[in-house]
Design a protein around this motif. Structure first.
Motif, PDB file in Angstrom:
ATOM      1  N   ALA A 150      45.392 -13.275 -19.542  1.00 58.72           N
ATOM      2  CA  ALA A 150      46.583 -13.575 -20.324  1.00 58.72           C
ATOM      3  C   ALA A 150      46.172 -14.046 -21.717  1.00 58.72           C
ATOM      4  O   ALA A 150      44.988 -14.208 -22.023  1.00 58.72           O
ATOM      5  N   SER A 151      47.139 -14.263 -22.557  1.00 60.39           N
ATOM      6  CA  SER A 151      46.861 -14.704 -23.925  1.00 60.39           C
ATOM      7  C   SER A 151      47.727 -15.902 -24.272  1.00 60.39           C
ATOM      8  O   SER A 151      48.674 -16.242 -23.555  1.00 60.39           O
ATOM      9  N   GLY A 152      47.390 -16.539 -25.380  1.00 60.58           N
ATOM     10  CA  GLY A 152      48.184 -17.644 -25.865  1.00 60.58           C
ATOM     11  C   GLY A 152      48.193 -18.831 -24.922  1.00 60.58           C
ATOM     12  O   GLY A 152      47.189 -19.165 -24.283  1.00 60.58           O
ATOM     13  N   ARG A 153      49.359 -19.469 -24.828  1.00 61.17           N
ATOM     14  CA  ARG A 153      49.482 -20.672 -24.018  1.00 61.17           C
ATOM     15  C   ARG A 153      49.226 -20.387 -22.542  1.00 61.17           C
ATOM     16  O   ARG A 153      48.673 -21.206 -21.827  1.00 61.17           O
ATOM     17  N   ARG A 154      49.615 -19.200 -22.075  1.00 60.56           N
ATOM     18  CA  ARG A 154      49.415 -18.848 -20.673  1.00 60.56           C
ATOM     19  C   ARG A 154      47.928 -18.848 -20.322  1.00 60.56           C
ATOM     20  O   ARG A 154      47.540 -19.295 -19.231  1.00 60.56           O
ATOM     21  N   LEU A 155      47.086 -18.382 -21.236  1.00 58.13           N
ATOM     22  CA  LEU A 155      45.652 -18.374 -20.973  1.00 58.13           C
ATOM     23  C   LEU A 155      45.129 -19.783 -20.801  1.00 58.13           C
ATOM     24  O   LEU A 155      44.359 -20.063 -19.870  1.00 58.13           O
ATOM     25  N   TRP A 156      45.521 -20.693 -21.671  1.00 56.91           N
ATOM     26  CA  TRP A 156      45.026 -22.062 -21.581  1.00 56.91           C
ATOM     27  C   TRP A 156      45.498 -22.726 -20.290  1.00 56.91           C
ATOM     28  O   TRP A 156      44.764 -23.527 -19.688  1.00 56.91           O
TER      29      TRP A 156
END
Length: 296
Positions: A150-156
């Motif tokens: 995933a990317s963005g906040r979802r990745l973190w």
């Protein structure tokens, strides 16, 4: 020398079992929920450990109230919460990225030892922690660069799961040592912690089913059963290693599971994960860092 070699052999076997567990969990969570994985794992753990422990340790199991409480807490931390977080990390990030992050648990163990126990870090220890942190940073950077995650906040948020598993695994040894200090045999302690963790899992399932009105029935397939057998093999081999060799030998060898997982994912999970050279570098950093932390 014979015990040392045997302990080292058991440590490598436990690392291989951990790697098999991670890879099969990755395949199993493609079609099943993490709760299914945990249920199958507890089932196989108990099926093997309870009768073996009951037979070999009879009639004196060496359990005191303090030991029971200590192993129960270590079980909830290491065998329930850590599993829950780690398996979610595998499902979200892939085994090759979740494993190096979970392997950062010596960082948390060291921080707790310094803050709570007043231990003074050595230069070797600090270097090991630095390598571990660097390895984790490489995994995070790799996760941001690959389209497989995933990317963005979802990745973190996804990265939090294996890091939380590392935190719980870092705290776990404090209570395990407390239980073993009571004179309890390692196999009895291991079985006690698994029973406590399984009871905690059943309590969670009952609460969740009552709260949602949906009664959950566990499902399993060959991958989940394979992961459960591998996890049981890891537990038995790990305790056998600790019984024959010092922690300074066992822990670095156990950390080789990170290399096994990355290599295994590159060969066996090519359709599901993109294993990059950065993950290889991160795995080497994590193994080297764990070795320095233990020796420091």
């Amino acid at each position: 020398m014979a015990d040392l070699l045997a302990g080292a052999g058991f440590a490598v076997l436990s690392a291989a079992c951990l790697a098999v567990q991670s890879l099969t969990v990755r395949l199993g969570t493609k079609t099943h929920r993490v709760a299914d994985v945990i249920a199958a794992m507890f089932g196989v753990n108990l099926l093997v450990l309870v009768p073996v422990t009951a037979f070999t340790a009879f009639p004196d199991y060496g359990l005191t109230p303090t030991a029971i409480a200590a192993f129960a807490v270590s079980g909830v931390l290491g065998s329930l919460l850590a599993r829950f977080c780690y398996f979610h990390g595998i499902a979200r990030l892939g085994a090759s990225r979740a494993e190096p992050l979970k392997a950062l648990f010596p960082v948390f163990a060291t921080a707790i030892a310094v803050a709570a126990l007043g231990e003074r870090p050595t230069l070797t220890l600090a270097a090991g922690v630095g390598l571990l942190v660097l390895g984790g940073a490489v995994v995070a950077a790799d996760s941001r660069a690959t389209p497989a995650t995933a990317s963005g906040r979802r990745l973190w948020l996804d990265l939090v799961y294996p890091l939380a598993a590392a935190l719980f695994l870092g705290i776990d040894p404090i209570f395990t040592k407390l239980g073993l200090a009571e004179g309890t045999a390692p196999l009895v302690g291991l079985t006690t912690r698994v029973i406590a963790a399984a009871l905690g899992f059943l309590a969670y399932v009952a609460w969740h089913s009552h709260a949602t009105g949906e009664w959950w029935r566990p499902r399993a397939n060959r991958w989940l059963l394979g992961a459960s057998v591998a996890n049981t093999g890891y537990l038995v081999a790990y305790y056998a290693a600790l019984d024959r060799a010092p922690v300074a030998v066992v822990t670095p060898l156990l950390g080789v599971s990170t290399l096994f997982v990355v290599l295994g994912a590159a060969v066996l999970l090519r359709r599901d994960e993109r294993v990059t050279w950065r993950l290889g570098v991160a795995a080497v950093l994590v193994v080297a860092g764990a070795a320095l932390v233990v020796r420091g």
